[in-house]
Design an enzyme around this catalytic site. Structure first.
Site, PDB file in Angstrom:
ATOM      1  N   HIS A   1       0.825  -1.198   0.034  1.00  0.00           N
ATOM      2  CA  HIS A   1       0.066  -0.008  -0.035  1.00  0.00           C
ATOM      3  C   HIS A   1       0.954   1.284   0.051  1.00  0.00           C
ATOM      4  O   HIS A   1       0.646   2.204   0.851  1.00  0.00           O
ATOM      5  CB  HIS A   1      -0.880   0.060   0.921  1.00  0.00           C
ATOM      6  CG  HIS A   1      -1.924  -1.242   1.225  1.00  0.00           C
ATOM      7  ND1 HIS A   1      -3.019  -1.321   0.182  1.00  0.00           N
ATOM      8  CD2 HIS A   1      -1.845  -2.187   1.977  1.00  0.00           C
ATOM      9  CE1 HIS A   1      -3.550  -2.404   0.466  1.00  0.00           C
ATOM     10  NE2 HIS A   1      -3.093  -3.025   1.641  1.00  0.00           N
TER      11      HIS A   1
ATOM     12  N   ASP B   1      -6.481   1.698   3.576  1.00  0.00           N
ATOM     13  CA  ASP B   1      -5.012   1.388   3.485  1.00  0.00           C
ATOM     14  C   ASP B   1      -4.491   2.209   2.338  1.00  0.00           C
ATOM     15  O   ASP B   1      -3.176   2.452   2.280  1.00  0.00           O
ATOM     16  CB  ASP B   1      -4.844  -0.083   3.022  1.00  0.00           C
ATOM     17  CG  ASP B   1      -5.228  -0.828   4.267  1.00  0.00           C
ATOM     18  OD1 ASP B   1      -4.549  -0.719   5.148  1.00  0.00           O
ATOM     19  OD2 ASP B   1      -5.740  -2.086   4.233  1.00  0.00           O
TER      20      ASP B   1
END
Length: 371
Positions: free
Chosen positions: A96, A270
């Protein structure tokens, strides 16, 4: 290849990157699997179970990280783990990076080969390694949202399905992808009045057919988002642009006009989140207040249900991990266009365009890595 699996140390993260079945598979393919002692306990997997499957148990994180040619993890490394990075390490995990500038810098500085689960993408644009965790987070979202709506938890004291003679909760789902579809399934099953917004009209037709008109399907735009949210009791944000920051669909001003006690669950946290005021929270302290609404923005939602999510994740990641181990990371990625898109960093170079754009960095064309 030596494959190491350290213990996850993110707040209340109980998943582990491999199951005993995964260990058995990799060992049968001639590889050595090193698991940090206690890594599986949060998922009710003992050291003895790993040993019986053929793994070697190592005593601490430093040994696990330093011993592996490839490190398998679940969540992106946190700052206390950056010291384990080294030149030549292959790291296969959720990264991420679009929402993690410090991690991006640390991986580049250490010249780590970072392969991200969430950017592995099939030709049909499906995300095979993100999908199982999106399903878990999507199904969890109405459940944690319903909990947050309880009066002792700061909510309005509304029961999602209601009872005969009362109104059920109005649940709005932003995005009809994997996570959004999972959220719709549970919310509708709980008896909520469900509305889904998406820009993809074909997907809305599929959802309308699937639920025989029992949910509302609305073409997503700023006007319709505003209209839906001011009347919502629970909002689930589940929009995704692979590898990039999530678009901000819900402004602070819009939240100020929502019902007092309304709950917003941001599955996209995220990737930076799809609400303007989203900030990552933890299972230990999951919510915060914006105006009169309650935000739930836990960045590792599936970590709360490791009995399900650990096995679902390994089912998806194991074929790719096996390929990397069998062929070496470069040959494995060159032979698999989906896995190739998982490469985010290599030898100090950023090779993911959306991540570079998110941080204002330059990037190298991924194909130059394979010349």
């Amino acid at each position: 290849m030596k494959i190491a699996v350290p213990t996850e140390i993110k707040n209340n993260e109980f998943r582990v990157a491999i199951t005993p079945a995964g260990v058995h598979d990799l060992v049968a393919n001639g590889h050595e699997v090193l698991v940090q002692s206690g890594a599986g306990l949060g998922s009710s997997i003992t050291d003895e179970a790993y040993t019986a499957a053929g793994a070697s148990i190592v005593k601490d994180a430093a040994t696990a990280w330093s011993s592996g040619d490839m490190v398998l993890k679940v969540k992106e490394p946190i700052k206390s783990e950056y010291g384990h990075f080294r030149d030549g390490l292959v790291l296969f995990t959720f990264l991420h990076l679009a929402a993690e500038p410090d991690l991006t810098e640390a991986l580049l500085k250490a010249k780590v080969t970072g392969i991200a689960y969430e950017t592995v993408q099939l030709p049909n644009r499906a995300l095979p390694l993100l999908a199982p965790m999106s399903e878990v987070a999507g199904r969890l979202a109405p459940i944690v949202g319903a909990s947050a709506m309880l009066k002792p938890n700061g909510g309005p004291g509304l029961l999602v399905p209601g009872v005969p003679g009362t109104h059920p909760a109005k649940v709005v789902v932003l995005g009809g992808g994997v996570a959004g579809t999972a959220a719709i399934q549970v919310a509708a099953g709980m008896g909520a009045e469900v509305t889904v917004l998406d820009t993809n009209l074909f997907r809305l037709r599929e959802l309308d057919a699937l639920y025989s008109g029992r949910i509302k399907t609305i073409a997503s735009n700023s006007f319709e988002i505003d209209r839906a949210l001011v009347d919502a009791d629970l909002v689930v944000g589940s929009v995704l642009i692979p590898g990039a920051k999530a678009p901000k669909l819900v402004s602070n001003e819009l939240v100020s006009r929502m019902k007092p006690g309304s709950v917003l669950v941001d599955i996209a946290v995220d990737q930076g989140g799809c609400f303007a005021d989203t900030r990552a929270t933890t299972h230990a302290d999951p919510t915060f207040t914006v105006h009169n609404s309650l935000f739930y923005c836990v960045a590792n939602m599936p970590g709360a249900v490791p009995h399900t999510s650990t096995y679902a994740l390994t089912n998806a990641t194991l074929p790719y991990a096996r390929s990397i181990a069998n062929r070496g990371w470069k040959d494995a990625l060159a032979a698999d266009s989906a896995l190739k898109l998982g490469l985010n960093t290599h030898d100090g170079h950023l090779v993911n365009g959306p991540v570079a754009e998110a941080h204002g960095l330059s990037h190298t064309d991924i194909d130059t890595v394979f010349v």
